[in-house]
Write a protein that holds these residues in place. Structure first.
Motif, PDB file in Angstrom:
ATOM      1  N   ALA A  12       0.836  -0.922  -0.010  1.00 55.53           N
ATOM      2  CA  ALA A  12       0.160   0.029   0.445  1.00 55.53           C
ATOM      3  C   ALA A  12       0.868   1.461  -0.073  1.00 55.53           C
ATOM      4  O   ALA A  12       1.813   1.434   1.011  1.00 55.53           O
ATOM      5  N   VAL A  13       0.713   1.743  -1.241  1.00 54.72           N
ATOM      6  CA  VAL A  13       1.537   3.404  -1.139  1.00 54.72           C
ATOM      7  C   VAL A  13       0.624   4.223  -1.418  1.00 54.72           C
ATOM      8  O   VAL A  13      -0.273   4.445  -1.536  1.00 54.72           O
ATOM      9  N   LYS A  14       0.444   5.756  -1.236  1.00 54.64           N
ATOM     10  CA  LYS A  14       0.214   6.516  -1.595  1.00 54.64           C
ATOM     11  C   LYS A  14       0.520   7.100  -3.139  1.00 54.64           C
ATOM     12  O   LYS A  14      -0.478   7.751  -3.579  1.00 54.64           O
ATOM     13  N   ARG A  15       1.562   6.811  -3.050  1.00 55.22           N
ATOM     14  CA  ARG A  15       2.352   7.300  -4.771  1.00 55.22           C
ATOM     15  C   ARG A  15       2.669   6.115  -5.572  1.00 55.22           C
ATOM     16  O   ARG A  15       3.561   5.078  -4.836  1.00 55.22           O
ATOM     17  N   GLU A  16       2.349   5.582  -6.356  1.00 55.56           N
ATOM     18  CA  GLU A  16       3.155   4.030  -7.324  1.00 55.56           C
ATOM     19  C   GLU A  16       4.440   5.131  -7.818  1.00 55.56           C
ATOM     20  O   GLU A  16       4.217   5.740  -8.861  1.00 55.56           O
ATOM     21  N   THR A  17       5.714   3.675  -8.183  1.00 58.69           N
ATOM     22  CA  THR A  17       6.941   3.953  -8.411  1.00 58.69           C
ATOM     23  C   THR A  17       6.436   2.821  -8.632  1.00 58.69           C
ATOM     24  O   THR A  17       6.357   2.047  -8.503  1.00 58.69           O
ATOM     25  N   ALA A  18       7.852   3.046 -10.201  1.00 58.25           N
ATOM     26  CA  ALA A  18       7.854   1.970 -10.591  1.00 58.25           C
ATOM     27  C   ALA A  18       8.824   0.908  -9.187  1.00 58.25           C
ATOM     28  O   ALA A  18       9.545  -0.718  -9.124  1.00 58.25           O
ATOM     29  N   GLU A  19       9.817   2.225  -8.657  1.00 57.65           N
ATOM     30  CA  GLU A  19      10.923   1.554  -7.651  1.00 57.65           C
ATOM     31  C   GLU A  19       9.943   0.736  -6.495  1.00 57.65           C
ATOM     32  O   GLU A  19      11.063  -0.423  -6.197  1.00 57.65           O
ATOM     33  N   ALA A  20       9.180   1.316  -6.103  1.00 62.08           N
ATOM     34  CA  ALA A  20       8.053   0.667  -5.225  1.00 62.08           C
ATOM     35  C   ALA A  20       7.466  -0.800  -5.870  1.00 62.08           C
ATOM     36  O   ALA A  20       7.600  -2.189  -5.481  1.00 62.08           O
ATOM     37  N   ARG A  21       7.490  -1.104  -6.988  1.00 57.90           N
ATOM     38  CA  ARG A  21       6.441  -1.671  -7.901  1.00 57.90           C
ATOM     39  C   ARG A  21       7.979  -3.642  -8.171  1.00 57.90           C
ATOM     40  O   ARG A  21       7.587  -4.419  -7.965  1.00 57.90           O
ATOM     41  N   SER A  22       9.428  -2.136  -8.318  1.00 59.81           N
ATOM     42  CA  SER A  22      10.055  -3.254  -8.632  1.00 59.81           C
ATOM     43  C   SER A  22      10.839  -4.704  -7.011  1.00 59.81           C
ATOM     44  O   SER A  22      10.925  -5.695  -7.094  1.00 59.81           O
ATOM     45  N   LYS A  23      11.044  -3.059  -5.767  1.00 60.80           N
ATOM     46  CA  LYS A  23      11.096  -4.042  -4.835  1.00 60.80           C
ATOM     47  C   LYS A  23      10.314  -5.323  -3.858  1.00 60.80           C
ATOM     48  O   LYS A  23      10.107  -6.248  -3.722  1.00 60.80           O
ATOM     49  N   LEU A  24       8.258  -4.901  -4.963  1.00 59.85           N
ATOM     50  CA  LEU A  24       7.341  -5.576  -3.799  1.00 59.85           C
ATOM     51  C   LEU A  24       7.978  -6.552  -5.041  1.00 59.85           C
ATOM     52  O   LEU A  24       7.085  -7.940  -4.519  1.00 59.85           O
ATOM     53  N   ARG A  25       7.865  -7.027  -6.196  1.00 57.68           N
ATOM     54  CA  ARG A  25       8.502  -8.394  -7.434  1.00 57.68           C
ATOM     55  C   ARG A  25       9.758  -8.704  -6.754  1.00 57.68           C
ATOM     56  O   ARG A  25       8.936 -10.067  -6.637  1.00 57.68           O
ATOM     57  N   ARG A  26      10.729  -8.625  -5.864  1.00 57.80           N
ATOM     58  CA  ARG A  26      11.792  -8.930  -5.415  1.00 57.80           C
ATOM     59  C   ARG A  26      11.063  -9.993  -4.357  1.00 57.80           C
ATOM     60  O   ARG A  26      11.393 -10.797  -4.040  1.00 57.80           O
ATOM     61  N   VAL A  27      10.720  -9.183  -3.804  1.00 53.00           N
ATOM     62  CA  VAL A  27       9.737  -9.647  -1.919  1.00 53.00           C
ATOM     63  C   VAL A  27       8.874 -10.941  -2.435  1.00 53.00           C
ATOM     64  O   VAL A  27       9.712 -12.080  -2.331  1.00 53.00           O
ATOM     65  N   ALA A  28       8.254 -10.625  -3.505  1.00 54.53           N
ATOM     66  CA  ALA A  28       7.410 -11.546  -3.612  1.00 54.53           C
ATOM     67  C   ALA A  28       7.707 -12.937  -4.203  1.00 54.53           C
ATOM     68  O   ALA A  28       8.071 -13.842  -3.599  1.00 54.53           O
ATOM     69  N   SER A  29       8.887 -12.939  -5.046  1.00 49.36           N
ATOM     70  CA  SER A  29       9.626 -14.084  -5.470  1.00 49.36           C
ATOM     71  C   SER A  29      10.212 -14.931  -4.649  1.00 49.36           C
ATOM     72  O   SER A  29      10.854 -15.950  -4.452  1.00 49.36           O
ATOM     73  N   GLU A  30      11.357 -13.933  -4.262  1.00 48.33           N
ATOM     74  CA  GLU A  30      11.601 -14.550  -2.708  1.00 48.33           C
ATOM     75  C   GLU A  30      11.277 -15.222  -1.851  1.00 48.33           C
ATOM     76  O   GLU A  30      11.597 -16.619  -1.449  1.00 48.33           O
ATOM     77  N   PHE A  31      10.382 -14.923  -1.285  1.00 47.93           N
ATOM     78  CA  PHE A  31       8.916 -14.619  -0.215  1.00 47.93           C
ATOM     79  C   PHE A  31       8.497 -16.800  -0.777  1.00 47.93           C
ATOM     80  O   PHE A  31       8.572 -17.876  -0.400  1.00 47.93           O
ATOM     81  N   VAL A  32       8.126 -16.696  -2.203  1.00 48.00           N
ATOM     82  CA  VAL A  32       7.604 -17.864  -2.581  1.00 48.00           C
ATOM     83  C   VAL A  32       8.916 -18.883  -2.530  1.00 48.00           C
ATOM     84  O   VAL A  32       8.832 -20.160  -2.592  1.00 48.00           O
ATOM     85  N   ASP A  33      10.031 -18.462  -3.231  1.00 46.38           N
ATOM     86  CA  ASP A  33      11.590 -19.334  -3.109  1.00 46.38           C
ATOM     87  C   ASP A  33      11.723 -20.303  -1.738  1.00 46.38           C
ATOM     88  O   ASP A  33      12.152 -21.352  -1.988  1.00 46.38           O
ATOM     89  N   ILE A  34      12.414 -19.332  -0.694  1.00 39.01           N
ATOM     90  CA  ILE A  34      12.209 -19.590   0.385  1.00 39.01           C
ATOM     91  C   ILE A  34      11.029 -20.778   1.085  1.00 39.01           C
ATOM     92  O   ILE A  34      11.279 -21.806   1.799  1.00 39.01           O
TER      93      ILE A  34
END
Length: 423
Positions: free
Chosen positions: A105-127
């Motif tokens: 949940a963000v106040k403003r959408e950023t490409a940086e936030a989207r990129s970090k969210l993707r990294r976190v989600a992928s790592e969670f599934v792997d672990i």
């Protein structure tokens, strides 16, 4: 006798005196809450709140789950990436990876936030793949993963220029840490923060290295013991976030930004380092512009380019140097023919290849859009790789395989060395 602490006067705008009252009154957190929930069990095993009691993770997970189910029924397939407005000033960024859904949940959408969210989600599934059917978790199973998430969101933001605030409604008055020694050091950092010292200036007053200090500050910020202002470093590459320009350049300057800051914002292109741009405007180290930039980064108006875009810059360097090398070896006319052939061949399977252009000065550039997602940037990266490979194949036909095979490794080494200093 107690040693007196002498603090230099900092953040003075040189030549332009403009109040930053409007900007300084805004809350400094763009990210609100991050949570991951299991589509199989419906549980939300991991949550991190960036701010205090702003959004209820359980309520949000129910909302996102219902939305995801609805869209799946309408479209006939699970949506991998989507977003939705929630309430009056919150956007939910959603990333689906296999059996879990990650939401930021963000106040403003950023490409940086989207990129970090993707990294976190992928790592969670792997672990946690072996535990995907578990209904609950015990103990400190998420401690190491939480450290990873903290590094993803704060690792590239906390720098020697970072400033810290000790007064904010988001600060937890009684944060807890694993060791008393950590609490003691963070209390000492908080005292220095009241003197308006940057991290770089704090090092000489604390019995820690700069690396150790950054780790302590990261822990303090993550546990809401301190509130940071992410003042960027000289080597950072910045860009405006999606739709930020309309507010930053609004008539009347409602954010009350300094003239120098507005001029600098107009130059941010996602390719040049901050030092390259500040030199153009003769911005001094102690200018208020740096602090204003930090606040704009906190608020999501300005962002550091995401990992996917950084990789693109390296590949753009490679294809540019490759074209120049081809021109020296076989001439401009044949090089142009090789380039056009590579682009035409790439378009059917890699349409993003059409966004690669050869410039008049014998280089190449990639045309990017503000709203490109991490997946789009990945596809652009693959398109560049394809074009580079095809140009090398064409060069082999002209100068021989052995000679052509020596060209690309040298170019890659130079570009990686050049951009490693910036990235």
């Amino acid at each position: 006798m107690r040693e007196r602490l002498i603090i230099p006067v900092r953040w003075v705008d040189i030549g332009v005196t403009v109040s930053t009252g409007t900007l300084s009154k805004l809350e400094l957190e763009n990210e609100q809450v991050l949570f991951i929930f299991n589509m199989h069990t419906g549980s939300s095993p991991y949550t991190h709140e960036f701010v205090t009691n702003v959004q209820d993770p359980q309520l949000l997970s129910s909302f996102v789950s219902a939305m995801s189910t609805f869209m799946g029924e309408v479209t006939g397939e699970i949506q991998k990436q989507w977003k939705t407005v929630y309430g009056s000033d919150t956007t939910l960024l959603v990333e689906t990876v296999e059996w879990c859904i990650a939401v930021l949940a963000v106040k403003r959408e950023t490409a940086e936030a989207r990129s970090k969210l993707r990294r976190v989600a992928s790592e969670f599934v792997d672990i946690f793949e072996p535990m995907k059917n578990a209904l609950y978790f015990e103990g400190g199973v998420f401690n190491e993963f939480d450290d990873f998430v903290r590094d993803v969101f704060l690792g590239n933001r906390i720098s020697g220029r970072t400033l810290l605030l000790t007064e904010s409604k988001n600060i937890d008055s009684k944060p807890t840490f694993l060791l008393p020694s950590i609490s003691y050091k963070i209390q000492k950092i908080a005292e220095l923060a009241k003197k308006n010292l940057s991290l770089e200036e704090m090092v000489s007053y604390i019995d820690s290295t700069k690396k150790e200090l950054k780790e302590l500050v990261s822990l303090a910020v993550w546990n809401r013991a301190l509130c940071p202002i992410f003042v960027p470093e000289d080597r950072d590459i910045l860009s405006l976030s999606l739709n930020a320009a309309s507010e930053l350049f609004e008539r009347g300057n409602p954010l009350n930004l300094s003239v120098t800051t507005i001029r600098l914002l107009a130059l941010l292109d996602g390719k040049k380092t901050l030092s390259e741009l500040t030199k153009k405007l003769d911005i001094l180290e102690n200018s208020i512009t740096f602090k204003e930039l930090g606040r704009l980064i906190n608020l999501g108006y300005v962002e550091k380019i995401p990992q996917e875009r950084r990789l693109l810059l390296v590949n753009e360097c490679i294809i540019s140097r490759l074209i120049r090398s081809c021109i020296r070896s076989i001439g401009e006319k044949k090089t142009s023919s090789l380039f056009e052939s590579a682009i035409r061949e790439g378009i059917p399977n890699h349409p993003w290849t059409s966004r690669i252009q050869m410039t008049a000065d014998g280089a190449a550039k990639v045309i990017l859009e503000k709203d490109m997602t991490p997946v789009d940037l990945d596809e652009m990266f693959i398109a560049l790789e394809f074009a580079i490979e095809r140009i090398i194949q064409g060069l082999s036909d002209e100068i021989g395989h052995i000679s052509a095979s020596l060209v690309l490794p040298r170019i890659k080494e130079r570009c990686q060395k050049e951009w490693s200093r910036r990235l």
